[in-house]
Write an enzyme that holds these catalytic residues in place. Structure first.
Site, mmCIF file in Angstrom:
data_model
loop_
_atom_site.group_PDB
_atom_site.id
_atom_site.type_symbol
_atom_site.label_atom_id
_atom_site.label_comp_id
_atom_site.label_asym_id
_atom_site.label_seq_id
_atom_site.Cartn_x
_atom_site.Cartn_y
_atom_site.Cartn_z
ATOM 1 N N ASN A 133 0.846 -1.180 0.000
ATOM 2 C CA ASN A 133 0.000 0.000 0.000
ATOM 3 C C ASN A 133 0.884 1.233 0.000
ATOM 4 O O ASN A 133 1.260 1.738 1.059
ATOM 5 C CB ASN A 133 -0.932 -0.015 1.228
ATOM 6 C CG ASN A 133 -1.862 1.181 1.217
ATOM 7 O OD1 ASN A 133 -2.121 1.754 0.155
ATOM 8 N ND2 ASN A 133 -2.338 1.575 2.384
ATOM 9 N N ILE A 134 1.241 1.674 -1.168
ATOM 10 C CA ILE A 134 2.102 2.850 -1.284
ATOM 11 C C ILE A 134 1.267 4.079 -0.923
ATOM 12 O O ILE A 134 0.239 4.338 -1.548
ATOM 13 C CB ILE A 134 2.638 3.000 -2.728
ATOM 14 C CG1 ILE A 134 3.390 1.745 -3.185
ATOM 15 C CG2 ILE A 134 3.519 4.228 -2.864
ATOM 16 C CD1 ILE A 134 4.753 1.556 -2.624
ATOM 17 N N CYS A 158 16.019 3.534 -0.823
ATOM 18 C CA CYS A 158 15.244 2.808 0.187
ATOM 19 C C CYS A 158 16.171 1.692 0.650
ATOM 20 O O CYS A 158 17.296 1.972 1.068
ATOM 21 C CB CYS A 158 13.923 2.314 -0.388
ATOM 22 S SG CYS A 158 14.067 1.403 -1.952
#
Lengths: 237, 237
Positions: A133-134, A158
């Site tokens: 779920n960005i 990241c």
């Protein structure tokens, strides 16, 4: 060591306070003027195993995993570690966007402080499919930092430089009006076997029209030929 | 339409004649001054299928397959086709290095002529393993063209932007003193499932020391922060 351009810093400060207090934590560090030499960090020496190589004894650069140039002044990579610091130092970074919720490691924090690099942390969880779920709002705030030239040169990273970084870069490409096929081609090049349909759907549905007023074309395309003729760049054979 | 910088063209001409007559064929075209607008080519229009996208009716860019930035003023890709011309035009290319022996297609040749782009063709056969034999001398000549800033902005391409282009870029990275792990990481990102041990061995054994006198460091690292503060680049939110 001096603080450069106070009004610029003040502006940036205000923007950050207004817009993204919850989703972005920013680490303030002393700013070193570009003309000053960087503090010397332990260089990452690496002796090539190749006997033909006459560079033995010279320092080799060790870019982080999945390192690449996104655009002028914008880079991407996986998590940089001690052996990569010497290479990162050569980029004269002004900012780093870190897209994970975990605290930044002490050694990396020291590197930032020693080199006057500002850290923008956007804590996006590294969930696995089908639970990806960005958070769109967070990507939007991060994108504002990316396209603000006052933060350049800037590194986006990241953990492995695949999914969270891939989504942010993909949204930048939408701003730059790349067709989806090319956005996905680039995303998949980094994500490889780990490419996620959910990430690609996120990029497809991302509405870049709110950034429409900003002149964020693919900046490499803005350069004229003449600018490459600077004699310092390199010399003819 | 004018011919710019005649002495520069003359120098380039002499170099080419001396060094690489057999391995490189060069197509001469008229040079258009950077300040002149590019001739208008049929734009590659693409209507996004996404209903949320408000860019309907606006032109989307279609970079060639496997397109990426190698360094300032140096790009790489697979074979560009008609739909990519509009994007390539935006890069203000001065030169293209084409690494296949097949004749350049008529449409691509027309694009070069219309945009004053010089073609350097190095005909490397696209053999399959175990019969891969990258000709070192040819790569060396191509590399001289790559690092000559007078040819920038420059696009390197072969057929799919994987093997021949990958080897040339890998050798450039050796000049830039990247460690082999990073050279291979980048090569594999583009070659993916088609990565070849023989290409990697070629890059490993490539002796970059003959280029040692040239200041070809990773040029992104030469830039100072101040250069990114140009107000035309983009504006704060």
């Amino acid at each position: 060591m001096k603080f450069d351009n106070k009004s610029h810093d003040k502006e940036l400060q205000q923007e950050r306070e207004q817009a993204s207090e919850k989703m972005c934590s920013t680490i303030e560090v002393a700013i070193i003027e570009p003309s000053q030499p960087h503090p010397v960090l332990p260089a990452a020496k690496h002796s090539p195993a190749n006997a033909n190589d006459e560079e033995v004894g010279e320092e080799l650069f060790i870019p982080p995993l999945n390192f690449a140039i996104v655009d002028n002044g914008i880079f991407r990579s996986g998590f940089p570690d001690l052996p990569n610091f010497s290479f990162l130092q050569s980029l004269s970074l002004r900012s780093i966007i870190y897209l994970c919720p975990e605290p930044y490691p002490e050694a990396n924090m020291e590197f930032l402080k020693a080199n006057g690099i500002r850290l923008y942390q956007f804590g996006i969880e590294g969930a696995k499919e089908p639970f990806v779920n960005i958070p769109e709002d967070t990507i939007r705030e991060a994108l504002k930092v990316v396209i603000d030239a006052r933060n350049h040169p800037l590194l986006i990273h990241c953990k492995r430089g695949k999914h969270r970084t891939g989504c942010l870069v993909g949204c930048l490409r939408k701003l730059q009006r790349w067709c989806l096929t090319s956005v996905f081609d680039e995303y998949q090049r980094f994500a490889a076997a780990k490419a996620r349909i959910s990430d690609q759907r996120f990029m497809e549905l991302f509405d870049a029209s709110t950034f429409k007023h900003l002149p964020m074309s693919f900046s490499c395309s803005k350069r004229t030929r003449a600018r490459y003729l600077h004699p310092d760049f390199c010399h003819p054979i």
